[in-house]
Design an enzyme around this catalytic site. Sequence first.
Site, mmCIF file in Angstrom:
data_model
loop_
_atom_site.group_PDB
_atom_site.id
_atom_site.type_symbol
_atom_site.label_atom_id
_atom_site.label_comp_id
_atom_site.label_asym_id
_atom_site.label_seq_id
_atom_site.Cartn_x
_atom_site.Cartn_y
_atom_site.Cartn_z
ATOM 1 N N LYS A 1 0.833 -1.139 -0.002
ATOM 2 C CA LYS A 1 0.068 -0.140 0.080
ATOM 3 C C LYS A 1 0.773 1.166 0.123
ATOM 4 O O LYS A 1 1.812 1.457 0.657
ATOM 5 C CB LYS A 1 -0.910 -0.120 1.250
ATOM 6 C CG LYS A 1 -1.861 1.292 1.374
ATOM 7 C CD LYS A 1 -2.702 0.911 2.517
ATOM 8 C CE LYS A 1 -3.896 2.130 2.514
ATOM 9 N NZ LYS A 1 -3.531 3.294 2.866
ATOM 10 N N HIS B 1 -2.614 7.459 1.238
ATOM 11 C CA HIS B 1 -3.201 7.510 2.730
ATOM 12 C C HIS B 1 -3.831 8.507 3.129
ATOM 13 O O HIS B 1 -4.200 9.005 4.277
ATOM 14 C CB HIS B 1 -2.034 7.303 3.715
ATOM 15 C CG HIS B 1 -0.823 6.160 3.460
ATOM 16 N ND1 HIS B 1 -1.141 5.074 3.202
ATOM 17 C CD2 HIS B 1 0.283 6.446 3.061
ATOM 18 C CE1 HIS B 1 -0.105 4.304 2.805
ATOM 19 N NE2 HIS B 1 0.996 5.257 2.604
ATOM 20 N N ARG C 1 -3.166 12.281 4.298
ATOM 21 C CA ARG C 1 -2.979 12.967 5.576
ATOM 22 C C ARG C 1 -1.404 12.461 6.128
ATOM 23 O O ARG C 1 -0.885 12.658 7.169
ATOM 24 C CB ARG C 1 -3.918 12.036 6.568
ATOM 25 C CG ARG C 1 -3.513 10.619 6.828
ATOM 26 C CD ARG C 1 -4.533 10.295 7.828
ATOM 27 N NE ARG C 1 -4.284 8.673 7.817
ATOM 28 C CZ ARG C 1 -3.603 7.876 8.685
ATOM 29 N NH1 ARG C 1 -2.558 8.841 9.552
ATOM 30 N NH2 ARG C 1 -3.553 6.757 8.722
ATOM 31 N N ASP D 1 -7.184 3.460 -3.394
ATOM 32 C CA ASP D 1 -7.394 3.985 -2.090
ATOM 33 C C ASP D 1 -7.295 5.609 -2.108
ATOM 34 O O ASP D 1 -6.599 6.277 -3.045
ATOM 35 C CB ASP D 1 -6.547 3.296 -1.263
ATOM 36 C CG ASP D 1 -6.773 4.194 0.356
ATOM 37 O OD1 ASP D 1 -8.340 3.935 0.789
ATOM 38 O OD2 ASP D 1 -5.905 4.665 0.916
ATOM 39 N N SER D 2 -8.033 6.325 -1.306
ATOM 40 C CA SER D 2 -7.878 7.683 -1.150
ATOM 41 C C SER D 2 -8.833 8.539 -1.653
ATOM 42 O O SER D 2 -8.969 8.812 -2.995
ATOM 43 C CB SER D 2 -6.497 8.322 -1.362
ATOM 44 O OG SER D 2 -5.480 7.707 -0.600
ATOM 45 N N GLY D 3 -9.863 9.054 -1.121
ATOM 46 C CA GLY D 3 -11.058 10.066 -1.575
ATOM 47 C C GLY D 3 -12.164 9.368 -2.189
ATOM 48 O O GLY D 3 -12.967 10.200 -2.723
ATOM 49 N N ARG E 1 -12.882 6.334 4.936
ATOM 50 C CA ARG E 1 -13.426 6.834 6.338
ATOM 51 C C ARG E 1 -14.863 6.986 6.040
ATOM 52 O O ARG E 1 -15.510 7.171 7.235
ATOM 53 C CB ARG E 1 -13.079 8.573 5.954
ATOM 54 C CG ARG E 1 -11.634 8.599 5.981
ATOM 55 C CD ARG E 1 -11.010 10.058 5.932
ATOM 56 N NE ARG E 1 -9.639 10.091 6.035
ATOM 57 C CZ ARG E 1 -9.053 11.223 5.634
ATOM 58 N NH1 ARG E 1 -9.615 12.451 5.300
ATOM 59 N NH2 ARG E 1 -7.679 11.259 5.551
#
Length: 245
Positions: free
Chosen positions: A104, A128, A131, A166-168, A190
């Site tokens: 990842k 990630h 962040r 991944d992300s967003g 999230r």
Amino acid sequence: MTIGWRPHDLKRAYIPFGHGVGIQVGRSDPVFMARYGREPVHERPDFPYDSEEKDRLFLAGDEKTREAVFFGNEWLKECNSGLYRDWEDLKFLRKNWQGPLVLKGIQSVLDAEKALEYGVDGIIISNHGGRQVDGAIPSVYALENIMKSVKVQEAQASGKLTVLFDSGIRTGPDIFKALALGAQAVLLGRPWVYGLILGGETGVEQVIRHTLADLDTTLGLAGYKSLGDVQGKRDKAITKLDFVP
């Protein structure tokens, strides 16, 4: 709850781990706890988390709080050892782990191709959640570039490599775009946490249902019957707009 190194976090010294909040993985681990001659602990921290109250209890000598702070710091040492990991460590993992190995945090074509050389089974193209490094490129840009690699395309087509994104990811259109660019699946980072906070397990299920419904609606309105009609189609399914100031 926010955990990170953003300026407002540092200003408030908001690090729940330091108070032993959010380290249940460690305190429930018999190996970790055995180092200190203690039995695993299976309990949930108080909610909502009040950092000022934890500080007050610690300074007042509250035994339970001081113990939580001790284990919080010990677990932080465990998770952030300061040891630098490089590609040779990945080689060690590949040699000693026969199961699927997924890496990842890939953001460049060079690293994606190098991961192939080291025998990984999958990569997660991710920053990630934005962040870690302020100013990092959006993961969707990285996905676009990486999926232009002939090596990556061939490895994916042969089944040698799985590409995850991944992300967003927040909506159906987000998933649509990622799959069209070549990802085989996405990670929902999230939103499920928000659902968990508001409604527990039912909240998580509802978030997933909403997201899948949004994806289904997006497919239909875009004129596609299934994800297979979109995955990897790139320019045939989506258009990149380059705005010039």
